[in-house]
Design a protein around this motif. Structure first.
Motif, PDB file in Angstrom:
ATOM      1  N   THR A   3       0.813  -1.218   0.000  1.00  8.52           N
ATOM      2  CA  THR A   3       0.000   0.000   0.000  1.00  8.52           C
ATOM      3  C   THR A   3       0.847   1.270   0.000  1.00  8.52           C
ATOM      4  OG1 THR A   3      -0.241  -0.126   2.415  1.00  8.52           O
ATOM      5  CG2 THR A   3      -2.006  -1.070   1.085  1.00  8.52           C
ATOM      6  N   ALA A  18      -6.732  -7.188  -0.083  1.00 10.23           N
ATOM      7  CA  ALA A  18      -7.081  -5.771   0.028  1.00 10.23           C
ATOM      8  C   ALA A  18      -5.869  -4.901  -0.311  1.00 10.23           C
ATOM      9  CB  ALA A  18      -7.586  -5.452   1.436  1.00 10.23           C
ATOM     10  N   CYS A  37      -5.292  -5.098  -4.051  1.00 10.76           N
ATOM     11  CA  CYS A  37      -6.306  -4.315  -4.762  1.00 10.76           C
ATOM     12  C   CYS A  37      -5.969  -2.822  -4.701  1.00 10.76           C
ATOM     13  CB  CYS A  37      -7.683  -4.577  -4.154  1.00 10.76           C
ATOM     14  SG  CYS A  37      -9.012  -3.710  -4.989  1.00 10.76           S
ATOM     15  N   THR A  38      -5.550  -2.368  -3.528  1.00 11.96           N
ATOM     16  CA  THR A  38      -5.169  -0.966  -3.367  1.00 11.96           C
ATOM     17  C   THR A  38      -4.019  -0.614  -4.304  1.00 11.96           C
ATOM     18  OG1 THR A  38      -5.861  -0.995  -1.056  1.00 11.96           O
ATOM     19  CG2 THR A  38      -4.336   0.740  -1.692  1.00 11.96           C
ATOM     20  N   ILE A  70      -6.553  -1.817   7.968  1.00 11.20           N
ATOM     21  CA  ILE A  70      -6.140  -3.138   7.477  1.00 11.20           C
ATOM     22  C   ILE A  70      -5.004  -3.687   8.345  1.00 11.20           C
ATOM     23  CG2 ILE A  70      -5.137  -4.414   5.524  1.00 11.20           C
ATOM     24  CD1 ILE A  70      -6.509  -2.402   3.661  1.00 11.20           C
TER      25      ILE A  70
END
Length: 198
Positions: free
Chosen positions: A94, A148, A151-152, A175
């Motif tokens: 991320t 997640a 996806c980010t 998260i």
């Protein structure tokens, strides 16, 4: 050709190819264009990369290595506990978002046209994910968090991210907190968390 000169020429070629992909896209990364941008002869380029596919594969591997190195830097700063590997993966992915979106987008587009270019990266990534999940207390839940993070990163890379930087930071915090909780580890404060994952 001396070893150091060969390494310098190879890196110059890769830098030139990457610049073309970032500026114009992978479809413009012809052997002639790369040779001209790198300031080497076509023969010099072919000496290092016998085909456009070989060059693209090396660029994809180079990009993947940067993501892995970034994640490892994060892992070194995260306290050692049951959540360490998952947290390093989540924060590494991320926080890498947006750093090189043009290169990532171009390389992904090239890989979609020639999926075999991702074979090495795919195998390495699968092993990395397996390693995290095999050590996880709740592998299914940790898998959700890894997805997640992926996806980010993907949305940011292809320019479809709809959240602001501040919103993404808060989502990342949540998260990571879940990664700690689902690993059976007490989450640190947000301030502490950001100190070792910044």
């Amino acid at each position: 050709m001396p070893k150091t000169a060969a390494k310098t020429a190879r890196e110059s070629i890769l830098d030139a190819a990457e610049a073309i992909v970032a500026e114009k896209g992978a479809s413009f990364m012809t052997m002639d264009a790369v040779a001209a941008k790198a300031g080497v002869s076509k023969g010099g380029l072919i000496y290092h990369f016998p085909s456009q596919e070989a060059l693209l594969q090396t660029l994809i591997q180079r990009f993947s290595d940067r993501v892995t190195e970034h994640r490892e830097e994060i892992r070194q700063r995260v306290p050692e506990n049951a959540a360490q590997e998952a947290v390093a993966y989540i924060v590494g992915h991320t926080s890498f978002c947006g750093e090189e979106p043009c290169v990532g987008t171009g390389l992904m587009a090239a890989a979609m046209r020639a999926p075999q270019l991702l074979d090495t990266v795919r195998a390495k990534r699968k092993a990395s994910i397996r390693s995290i999940l095999e050590r996880a207390k709740n592998p299914e839940r940790i898998a959700i968090l890894l997805l997640a993070a992926d996806c980010t990163w993907l949305l940011d890379t292809i320019g479809l991210q709809s959240l602001t930087k501040e919103e993404l930071e808060k989502v990342k915090d949540e998260i990571v907190k879940l990664a700690y909780e689902w690993s059976g580890v007490k989450p640190p404060s947000v301030t502490k968390l950001r100190q070792f994952t910044a």
